[in-house]
Design an enzyme around this catalytic site. Structure first.
Site, short mmCIF file in Angstrom:
data_model
loop_
_atom_site.label_atom_id
_atom_site.label_comp_id
_atom_site.label_asym_id
_atom_site.label_seq_id
_atom_site.Cartn_x
_atom_site.Cartn_y
_atom_site.Cartn_z
N CYS A 122 -57.57 73.61 -54.10
CA CYS A 122 -57.65 72.29 -54.68
C CYS A 122 -56.53 71.81 -54.81
O CYS A 122 -55.13 71.87 -54.00
CB CYS A 122 -58.31 72.42 -56.55
SG CYS A 122 -58.09 70.52 -57.30
N GLY A 132 -61.23 74.25 -56.90
CA GLY A 132 -61.32 72.62 -56.97
C GLY A 132 -62.91 72.00 -57.43
O GLY A 132 -62.43 72.02 -59.23
N SER A 167 -61.67 66.31 -67.92
CA SER A 167 -60.35 66.99 -67.86
C SER A 167 -59.21 66.04 -68.88
O SER A 167 -58.94 65.41 -67.51
CB SER A 167 -59.93 67.98 -66.87
OG SER A 167 -61.02 68.79 -66.75
N SER A 189 -66.92 69.16 -64.41
CA SER A 189 -65.90 68.90 -64.79
C SER A 189 -65.16 68.34 -63.46
O SER A 189 -65.40 68.88 -62.28
CB SER A 189 -65.32 70.37 -64.87
OG SER A 189 -64.86 70.13 -65.65
N CYS A 209 -70.31 79.75 -63.60
CA CYS A 209 -69.37 78.59 -63.54
C CYS A 209 -68.97 79.21 -62.52
O CYS A 209 -68.90 80.17 -61.78
CB CYS A 209 -68.14 79.09 -64.52
SG CYS A 209 -66.49 78.07 -63.79
N GLU A 216 -64.02 82.04 -56.83
CA GLU A 216 -64.03 82.46 -57.43
C GLU A 216 -65.97 82.15 -58.48
O GLU A 216 -65.85 80.55 -58.32
CB GLU A 216 -63.04 82.47 -58.61
CG GLU A 216 -61.77 83.10 -57.96
CD GLU A 216 -61.05 83.12 -59.38
OE1 GLU A 216 -60.90 82.65 -60.20
OE2 GLU A 216 -59.85 82.89 -59.02
N CYS A 263 -52.68 74.82 -63.64
CA CYS A 263 -53.78 75.51 -63.17
C CYS A 263 -53.23 76.36 -61.73
O CYS A 263 -52.09 76.54 -61.28
CB CYS A 263 -54.71 74.10 -62.56
SG CYS A 263 -56.35 74.70 -61.90
N ASN A 269 -54.58 78.88 -71.20
CA ASN A 269 -54.81 79.82 -70.54
C ASN A 269 -53.11 79.99 -69.57
O ASN A 269 -52.89 79.25 -68.92
CB ASN A 269 -55.74 80.37 -69.38
CG ASN A 269 -56.90 81.05 -69.10
OD1 ASN A 269 -56.62 82.43 -69.75
ND2 ASN A 269 -58.06 80.34 -69.62
N HIS A 272 -56.72 66.57 -70.95
CA HIS A 272 -55.68 67.12 -71.55
C HIS A 272 -53.70 66.07 -72.44
O HIS A 272 -52.97 67.08 -72.13
CB HIS A 272 -54.92 67.96 -70.09
CG HIS A 272 -56.41 69.22 -69.80
ND1 HIS A 272 -57.40 69.63 -70.79
CD2 HIS A 272 -56.49 68.80 -68.58
CE1 HIS A 272 -57.95 70.85 -70.04
NE2 HIS A 272 -58.02 69.47 -68.50
N CYS A 300 -59.96 79.35 -64.25
CA CYS A 300 -60.83 79.25 -62.18
C CYS A 300 -59.06 79.24 -61.70
O CYS A 300 -57.81 79.30 -62.32
CB CYS A 300 -60.79 77.76 -62.93
SG CYS A 300 -59.86 76.62 -62.92
N CYS A 346 -52.70 70.65 -60.54
CA CYS A 346 -52.58 69.99 -61.80
C CYS A 346 -51.51 71.34 -62.04
O CYS A 346 -51.58 72.03 -61.63
CB CYS A 346 -53.90 69.90 -63.09
SG CYS A 346 -55.13 68.84 -62.77
N1 SAH Z 1 -61.33 70.37 -61.03
C1 SAH Z 1 -62.32 69.90 -62.24
C2 SAH Z 1 -63.10 71.46 -62.34
C3 SAH Z 1 -62.79 72.66 -62.27
S1 SAH Z 1 -60.61 73.39 -63.60
C4 SAH Z 1 -61.42 69.84 -63.47
O1 SAH Z 1 -60.41 69.82 -63.27
O2 SAH Z 1 -62.23 69.49 -64.54
C5 SAH Z 1 -62.27 74.10 -64.60
C6 SAH Z 1 -61.16 73.73 -66.45
O3 SAH Z 1 -60.28 74.64 -66.07
C7 SAH Z 1 -60.73 72.36 -65.75
O4 SAH Z 1 -61.31 71.94 -67.26
C8 SAH Z 1 -58.89 72.75 -66.37
O5 SAH Z 1 -57.97 71.50 -66.63
C9 SAH Z 1 -58.98 73.89 -67.34
N2 SAH Z 1 -58.07 74.69 -66.73
C10 SAH Z 1 -57.13 75.01 -65.38
N3 SAH Z 1 -56.53 75.78 -65.47
C11 SAH Z 1 -56.54 75.92 -66.67
C12 SAH Z 1 -55.08 76.73 -67.62
N4 SAH Z 1 -54.97 77.81 -67.10
N5 SAH Z 1 -55.93 76.81 -68.95
C13 SAH Z 1 -56.80 76.65 -69.40
N6 SAH Z 1 -57.77 75.13 -68.91
C14 SAH Z 1 -57.32 75.14 -67.61
FE1 SF4 Z 2 -58.04 70.84 -59.46
FE2 SF4 Z 2 -59.00 71.13 -61.45
FE3 SF4 Z 2 -57.06 72.93 -61.05
FE4 SF4 Z 2 -56.38 70.65 -61.10
S1 SF4 Z 2 -57.90 71.77 -62.82
S2 SF4 Z 2 -55.86 71.72 -59.55
S3 SF4 Z 2 -58.29 69.27 -60.71
S4 SF4 Z 2 -59.00 72.96 -60.42
#
Ligand code: SAH
Ligand code: SF4
Length: 346
Positions: free
Chosen positions: A113, A160, A215, A192, A106, A93, A120, A291, A217, A334, A117
């Protein structure tokens, strides 16, 4: 034999190859410009090369393309979400956002990945493979050629973990910022990461002027380890120490991403603890309402909670913005679109 990935070469490497093929040296620059500035996806389009040369090059090399599998345009803002199909059929994406200062893309750095997390969607179906530098570049080329605009900013925030694909990401950063190519300055690039501390130090030694986004959180190990398994490898304190080092050595402000999840990380105590840990650091906190992903039970914090949380940070002199989430009607977070596509929902 695996195909030779021609768009991942630096100009100097391409020059060596062209020399080894006994071709005139100016061909290297011509080919490089077609690949990097115009973003063509076949040698046939390189109209200033002789026909025989084009066909001999296409027999030797492959240009890793991203085909548009699906494209969603937000009806609320100009955000465009792409689902791209790679040469092996894998899906990734990218999201194109329109800001006052230009277009930001982006991009994804991996298919899936490994980091797992809990909130995600990217890791839901596990890790498949790393993207090559050329596949990261192709996301920009295809988006630019699709809507006929110049992408001026890039964020590595799609699917990723970029620092888990370190060598290819570093190569991409050098190629995308090269003045003979797309020429997107490092200051217009954000990376990021979920916090691979050793790799943050490696990145530091490269002395790049890019923006690092972390990230975070959660303000402590107890909460962070529950939602981000990477925290069991590198603690919050180790991560923040690396971030501090980054700001000291680059004099650049670090961005902390903080997805507000109802009842998990959004209490007043969390805001106070976070303020105490970030005090004095050259940083900025982006609060984002989480999200909601249908595969988990996490819910986003209320607007009042966000306001209260941000006011505590402000009171403690921490820079904070509540980020407007662009394209929320088109699964712009993402991994969401790919996952819904697989389930046949979109
Ligand atoms: N892997 C890297 C970059 C991709 S994720 C990282 O984790 O930083 C991009 C961003 O989207 C990160 O800050 C991640 O924590 C956030 N993200 C992922 N899923 C999310 C969700 N459901 N709600 C809000 N932010 C989210
Ligand atoms: Fe991977 Fe970033 Fe999603 Fe965590 S938030 S699973 S590191 S893409």
């Amino acid at each position: 034999m695996s195909p030779v990935d021609v768009k991942s070469f630096y100009l100097t490497e391409l020059e060596t190859i062209i020399w080894e093929l006994s071709l005139p040296s100016f061909r290297a620059k011509q080919i490089y410009e077609w690949l990097h500035i115009r973003g063509v996806m076949s040698f046939d389009e390189m109209t200033n090369l002789p026909k025989e040369l084009r066909s001999s090059l296409s027999a030797k090399f492959k240009i890793f393309d991203c085909e548009i599998e699906k494209k969603l345009v937000s009806s609320v803002d100009d955000t465009v979400k792409y689902l791209f199909r790679l040469h092996d059929g894998e899906l990734i994406e990218a999201v194109l956002m329109h800001y006052k200062y230009g277009y930001t893309l982006c991009i994804s750095t991996q298919v899936g990945c490994k980091m797992g997390c809990a909130f995600c969607a990217s890791g839901l179906n596990g890790f498949v493979r790393n993207l090559t530098a050329s596949e990261m570049l192709s996301q920009i080329h295809v988006a630019q050629n699709d809507i006929k605009v110049r992408v001026s900013h890039v964020v590595l925030m799609g699917m990723g973990e970029p620092l888990d694909n370190y060598d290819n990401v570093l190569r991409f950063l050098k190629l995308v910022s090269n003045s003979d190519g797309l020429n997107i300055g490092m200051r217009n690039i954000s990376l990021s990461t979920s916090g691979l501390v050793d790799r943050i130090y490696d990145l530091l030694s490269e002395n790049l002027q890019l923006t690092l986004s972390v990230s975070l959180h959660a303000p402590n190990d107890e909460i962070r380890s529950k939602i981000m398994p990477v925290n069991k490898r590198y603690s919050v304190n180790e991560l923040l120490a690396a971030c501090k080092k980054y700001t000291q050595l680059t004099s650049r402000r670090i961005s902390f991403e903080y997805a507000m999840i109802s009842g998990v990380n959004d209490s007043d105590e969390c805001a106070t603890e976070l303020s105490n840990k970030l005090k004095g650091m050259l940083c900025h906190v982006n609060l984002i309402p989480a999200n909601e992903v249908s595969e988990n039970t996490f819910r986003k914090s209320s607007a009042e909670r966000l306001k209260r949380f941000s006011s505590i940070l402000k009171k403690n002199s921490i820079n904070v913005t509540v980020r407007r989430s662009l394209g929320y009607d088109i699964n712009a977070s993402c991994g969401q679109l790919r996952s819904r596509h697989w389930k046949g929902e979109v």
